[in-house]
Design a protein around this motif. Structure first.
Motif, PDB file in Angstrom:
ATOM      1  N   GLN A 237       0.836  -1.201   0.000  1.00 32.17           N
ATOM      2  CA  GLN A 237       0.000   0.000   0.000  1.00 32.17           C
ATOM      3  C   GLN A 237       0.872   1.253   0.000  1.00 32.17           C
ATOM      4  OE1 GLN A 237      -3.324   1.785   2.985  1.00 32.17           O
ATOM      5  NE2 GLN A 237      -3.716  -0.290   2.245  1.00 32.17           N
ATOM      6  N   PHE A 238       0.518   2.216  -0.882  1.00 33.83           N
ATOM      7  CA  PHE A 238       1.226   3.485  -0.966  1.00 33.83           C
ATOM      8  C   PHE A 238       0.827   4.399   0.196  1.00 33.83           C
ATOM      9  CE2 PHE A 238       1.824   2.635  -5.577  1.00 33.83           C
ATOM     10  CZ  PHE A 238       3.176   2.932  -5.657  1.00 33.83           C
ATOM     11  N   ALA A 239       1.770   5.255   0.611  1.00 32.13           N
ATOM     12  CA  ALA A 239       1.436   6.362   1.497  1.00 32.13           C
ATOM     13  C   ALA A 239       0.602   7.379   0.726  1.00 32.13           C
ATOM     14  CB  ALA A 239       2.714   7.010   2.036  1.00 32.13           C
ATOM     15  N   PRO A 240      -0.238   8.187   1.394  1.00 31.88           N
ATOM     16  CA  PRO A 240      -1.101   9.129   0.682  1.00 31.88           C
ATOM     17  C   PRO A 240      -0.351  10.097  -0.221  1.00 31.88           C
ATOM     18  CG  PRO A 240      -1.818   8.915   2.957  1.00 31.88           C
ATOM     19  CD  PRO A 240      -0.523   8.170   2.841  1.00 31.88           C
ATOM     20  N   ASP A 241       0.900  10.463   0.134  1.00 31.71           N
ATOM     21  CA  ASP A 241       1.657  11.401  -0.695  1.00 31.71           C
ATOM     22  C   ASP A 241       2.500  10.684  -1.743  1.00 31.71           C
ATOM     23  OD1 ASP A 241       3.490  10.221   0.950  1.00 31.71           O
ATOM     24  OD2 ASP A 241       4.328  12.088   1.747  1.00 31.71           O
ATOM     25  N   GLY A 242       2.452   9.360  -1.793  1.00 32.64           N
ATOM     26  CA  GLY A 242       3.175   8.596  -2.802  1.00 32.64           C
ATOM     27  C   GLY A 242       4.667   8.520  -2.613  1.00 32.64           C
ATOM     28  N   SER A 243       5.182   9.039  -1.511  1.00 30.17           N
ATOM     29  CA  SER A 243       6.632   9.065  -1.313  1.00 30.17           C
ATOM     30  C   SER A 243       7.191   7.736  -0.847  1.00 30.17           C
ATOM     31  CB  SER A 243       6.993  10.148  -0.297  1.00 30.17           C
ATOM     32  OG  SER A 243       6.411   9.873   0.965  1.00 30.17           O
ATOM     33  N   ALA A 244       6.359   6.862  -0.363  1.00 30.98           N
ATOM     34  CA  ALA A 244       6.832   5.584   0.177  1.00 30.98           C
ATOM     35  C   ALA A 244       5.748   4.533   0.007  1.00 30.98           C
ATOM     36  CB  ALA A 244       7.223   5.737   1.642  1.00 30.98           C
ATOM     37  N   LEU A 245       6.147   3.316   0.289  1.00 27.02           N
ATOM     38  CA  LEU A 245       5.275   2.170   0.125  1.00 27.02           C
ATOM     39  C   LEU A 245       5.411   1.288   1.357  1.00 27.02           C
ATOM     40  CD1 LEU A 245       3.474   0.874  -2.179  1.00 27.02           C
ATOM     41  CD2 LEU A 245       5.490  -0.459  -2.776  1.00 27.02           C
ATOM     42  N   LEU A 246       4.291   0.853   1.905  1.00 25.69           N
ATOM     43  CA  LEU A 246       4.319  -0.078   3.024  1.00 25.69           C
ATOM     44  C   LEU A 246       4.169  -1.500   2.508  1.00 25.69           C
ATOM     45  CD1 LEU A 246       2.358   1.383   6.065  1.00 25.69           C
ATOM     46  CD2 LEU A 246       4.790   1.451   5.551  1.00 25.69           C
ATOM     47  N   VAL A 247       5.031  -2.381   3.000  1.00 23.82           N
ATOM     48  CA  VAL A 247       5.011  -3.787   2.587  1.00 23.82           C
ATOM     49  C   VAL A 247       4.924  -4.648   3.841  1.00 23.82           C
ATOM     50  CG1 VAL A 247       6.238  -5.614   1.381  1.00 23.82           C
ATOM     51  CG2 VAL A 247       6.388  -3.255   0.550  1.00 23.82           C
ATOM     52  N   GLY A 248       3.957  -5.558   3.851  1.00 24.16           N
ATOM     53  CA  GLY A 248       3.797  -6.479   4.967  1.00 24.16           C
ATOM     54  C   GLY A 248       4.291  -7.863   4.592  1.00 24.16           C
ATOM     55  N   GLU A 249       5.036  -8.519   5.513  1.00 20.96           N
ATOM     56  CA  GLU A 249       5.560  -9.871   5.289  1.00 20.96           C
ATOM     57  C   GLU A 249       5.297 -10.719   6.526  1.00 20.96           C
ATOM     58  OE1 GLU A 249       9.568 -10.126   3.419  1.00 20.96           O
ATOM     59  OE2 GLU A 249       9.579  -7.951   3.720  1.00 20.96           O
ATOM     60  N   ARG A 250       5.105 -12.014   6.295  1.00 19.73           N
ATOM     61  CA  ARG A 250       4.962 -12.935   7.408  1.00 19.73           C
ATOM     62  C   ARG A 250       6.290 -13.121   8.115  1.00 19.73           C
ATOM     63  NH1 ARG A 250       1.759 -16.652   3.847  1.00 19.73           N
ATOM     64  NH2 ARG A 250      -0.427 -16.072   4.117  1.00 19.73           N
ATOM     65  N   THR A 251       6.230 -13.326   9.419  1.00 20.65           N
ATOM     66  CA  THR A 251       7.429 -13.551  10.223  1.00 20.65           C
ATOM     67  C   THR A 251       7.495 -15.026  10.636  1.00 20.65           C
ATOM     68  OG1 THR A 251       6.291 -13.042  12.293  1.00 20.65           O
ATOM     69  CG2 THR A 251       7.284 -11.193  11.098  1.00 20.65           C
ATOM     70  N   PRO A 252       8.692 -15.529  11.007  1.00 23.19           N
ATOM     71  CA  PRO A 252       8.794 -16.927  11.455  1.00 23.19           C
ATOM     72  C   PRO A 252       7.899 -17.240  12.645  1.00 23.19           C
ATOM     73  CG  PRO A 252      10.965 -16.021  10.992  1.00 23.19           C
ATOM     74  CD  PRO A 252      10.010 -14.877  10.908  1.00 23.19           C
ATOM     75  N   ALA A 253       7.596 -16.232  13.480  1.00 25.76           N
ATOM     76  CA  ALA A 253       6.756 -16.474  14.655  1.00 25.76           C
ATOM     77  C   ALA A 253       5.278 -16.558  14.303  1.00 25.76           C
ATOM     78  CB  ALA A 253       6.985 -15.378  15.691  1.00 25.76           C
ATOM     79  N   GLY A 254       4.930 -16.271  13.056  1.00 24.42           N
ATOM     80  CA  GLY A 254       3.540 -16.352  12.649  1.00 24.42           C
ATOM     81  C   GLY A 254       2.845 -15.015  12.569  1.00 24.42           C
ATOM     82  N   GLY A 255       3.502 -13.939  12.964  1.00 23.68           N
ATOM     83  CA  GLY A 255       2.905 -12.613  12.847  1.00 23.68           C
ATOM     84  C   GLY A 255       3.243 -11.979  11.509  1.00 23.68           C
ATOM     85  N   GLU A 256       3.186 -10.653  11.459  1.00 25.31           N
ATOM     86  CA  GLU A 256       3.528  -9.926  10.243  1.00 25.31           C
ATOM     87  C   GLU A 256       4.407  -8.728  10.589  1.00 25.31           C
ATOM     88  OE1 GLU A 256       0.396  -9.037   7.527  1.00 25.31           O
ATOM     89  OE2 GLU A 256      -0.741 -10.833   8.002  1.00 25.31           O
ATOM     90  N   GLU A 257       5.314  -8.421   9.666  1.00 24.22           N
ATOM     91  CA  GLU A 257       6.224  -7.296   9.841  1.00 24.22           C
ATOM     92  C   GLU A 257       5.976  -6.281   8.732  1.00 24.22           C
ATOM     93  OE1 GLU A 257      10.953  -6.482  10.660  1.00 24.22           O
ATOM     94  OE2 GLU A 257      10.369  -8.051   9.254  1.00 24.22           O
ATOM     95  N   ILE A 258       5.911  -5.010   9.141  1.00 27.00           N
ATOM     96  CA  ILE A 258       5.699  -3.910   8.212  1.00 27.00           C
ATOM     97  C   ILE A 258       7.024  -3.218   7.949  1.00 27.00           C
ATOM     98  CG2 ILE A 258       4.739  -1.597   8.022  1.00 27.00           C
ATOM     99  CD1 ILE A 258       2.674  -3.442   7.324  1.00 27.00           C
ATOM    100  N   SER A 259       7.328  -3.002   6.642  1.00 21.94           N
ATOM    101  CA  SER A 259       8.535  -2.280   6.251  1.00 21.94           C
ATOM    102  C   SER A 259       8.145  -1.091   5.388  1.00 21.94           C
ATOM    103  CB  SER A 259       9.492  -3.192   5.479  1.00 21.94           C
ATOM    104  OG  SER A 259       9.901  -4.286   6.272  1.00 21.94           O
ATOM    105  N   LEU A 260       9.009  -0.073   5.412  1.00 25.91           N
ATOM    106  CA  LEU A 260       8.816   1.127   4.614  1.00 25.91           C
ATOM    107  C   LEU A 260       9.811   1.116   3.464  1.00 25.91           C
ATOM    108  CD1 LEU A 260       7.270   3.907   4.504  1.00 25.91           C
ATOM    109  CD2 LEU A 260       9.246   4.873   5.707  1.00 25.91           C
ATOM    110  N   VAL A 261       9.298   1.182   2.243  1.00 26.89           N
ATOM    111  CA  VAL A 261      10.134   1.195   1.050  1.00 26.89           C
ATOM    112  C   VAL A 261      10.025   2.572   0.402  1.00 26.89           C
ATOM    113  CG1 VAL A 261      10.596   0.139  -1.185  1.00 26.89           C
ATOM    114  CG2 VAL A 261       9.750  -1.266   0.711  1.00 26.89           C
ATOM    115  N   GLY A 262      11.165   3.241   0.223  1.00 26.41           N
ATOM    116  CA  GLY A 262      11.181   4.559  -0.381  1.00 26.41           C
ATOM    117  C   GLY A 262      11.573   4.511  -1.843  1.00 26.41           C
ATOM    118  N   ALA A 263      11.539   5.676  -2.477  1.00 26.93           N
ATOM    119  CA  ALA A 263      11.891   5.748  -3.893  1.00 26.93           C
ATOM    120  C   ALA A 263      13.354   5.383  -4.134  1.00 26.93           C
ATOM    121  CB  ALA A 263      11.598   7.151  -4.430  1.00 26.93           C
TER     122      ALA A 263
END
Length: 345
Positions: A237-263
């Motif tokens: 999912q993009f940030a509202p201003d389009g400057s970054a992107l949020l990416v969710g990934e599964r973790t070994p513990a079974g949860g999810e981790e959110i990362s911020l990806v920039g241009a």
């Protein structure tokens, strides 16, 4: 006639009025005075006079306690409303004090809501998310989201995207976002300054590849950007201003981790949450986001600040059964986050 007795009601009433005429007159006057006070006919002069200054649109009709304004007001609680000819209305409750002047600014108000019917969807599909993005309201439908078990999933398991139907409702009508649906929700689109930003996640076709897939982004430059992803992606999912992107990934513990990806293609981890991420609620300027995650019967709200530095904290843990589809009513104040929680006392 009652038991051979004649009862003359007119004579009986005349005797009662004649005997207690002064008491009846006083009681009638008291009741009339109380009714006049309740109706506002008699002003409460004993409270003291107060001055109210209302600033609103020139064409607005202003009412105070349901009566036209300006007029003399007295101390106490009052309801002030301003309505425009097109139906927009704003109101406020104010407390006036004797001998003081209160200045009240009323905005134009919100326009009359427009009701639009959702396009027909496939069988067993229900509304899963509603969020604001790209100048429109997006509605995502999925098959029985509340009936799906939210349980930890191994990080190395292959992603099985659920079928989704995403519709954007804007000023120009409704639009089906087929690109997002084609990738099972693991994609996003955003229009910014006349250009289209688009991000899609593509799983690896060859199991021998080290990366589980890649994230392709178009619109950040002249050529599309490809970012290798080692984990199983669950959210794009993009940030509202389009400057970054949020990416969710599964973790070994079974949860999810959110990362911020920039241009600049750099990834910065933000926070790991237990369970599954159900939805995001962005700050309008993209500087912060609220992550709704569910593990078993608990729904957590995690506030993540993205600028000027990254920081995250869990601000609430709620009963998931009280929020259908993990839709928690919330809004952003200038420096605060406000949300609605049920009273469990």
């Amino acid at each position: 006639m009652v038991a051979n007795y004649r009862i003359n009601l007119d004579a009986l009433l005349a005797r009662i009025v004649y005997r207690w005429r002064w008491r009846i007159a006083i009681a009638t006057l008291l009741l009339a005075g109380l009714a006049a006070l309740a109706a506002g006919v008699v002003p409460p002069v004993w409270r003291g006079e107060a001055t109210l200054v209302v600033r609103a649109a020139p064409e607005a009709s202003i009412l105070v306690d349901g009566r036209p304004w300006p007029r003399q007001l007295y101390a106490g609680r009052h309801t002030v409303s301003a309505q425009l000819p097109d139906g927009r209305r704003a109101w406020a409750q104010v407390e006036l004090r004797s001998g003081e002047t209160l200045q009240l600014d009323l905005p134009p108000g919100l326009p009359t809501p427009q009701v639009r019917q959702l396009p027909a969807s496939a069988p067993n599909m229900e509304v899963a998310q509603v969020w604001r993005s790209d100048g429109a309201w997006r509605v995502a439908k999925s098959p029985g989201l509340d009936d799906l078990a939210v349980t930890p999933t191994p990080a190395d398991a292959q992603a099985t995207p659920q079928p989704v139907q995403t519709v954007a409702f804007g000023l120009r009508g409704a639009e089906r976002l087929t690109t997002i649906d084609a990738y099972g929700g693991l994609a996003d689109q955003l229009h910014l300054e006349g250009r289209l930003l688009e991000a899609v996640y593509r799983p690896a076709q060859d199991s021998r590849e080290r990366a589980a897939g890649s994230l392709e982004v178009r619109g950040w430059g002249d050529e599309h950007v490809t970012i290798p992803i080692s984990g199983t992606v669950t959210l794009v999912q993009f940030a509202p201003d389009g400057s970054a992107l949020l990416v969710g990934e599964r973790t070994p513990a079974g949860g999810e981790e959110i990362s911020l990806v920039g241009a600049n293609q750099q990834r910065a981890p933000i926070v790991a949450v237990p369970g599954a991420i159900r939805r995001l609620a962005w700050h309008p300027d993209g500087s912060a986001v609220v992550i709704h995650s569910q593990a078993d019967d608990r729904l957590a709200l995690t506030l993540a600040r993205l600028r000027p530095s990254i920081a995250a904290v869990t601000v609430a843990e709620l009963d998931a059964a009280a929020y259908r589809g993990a839709l928690v009513p919330l809004t952003w104040a200038p420096e605060r986050l406000l949300w609605v929680a049920p009273d469990t006392a």
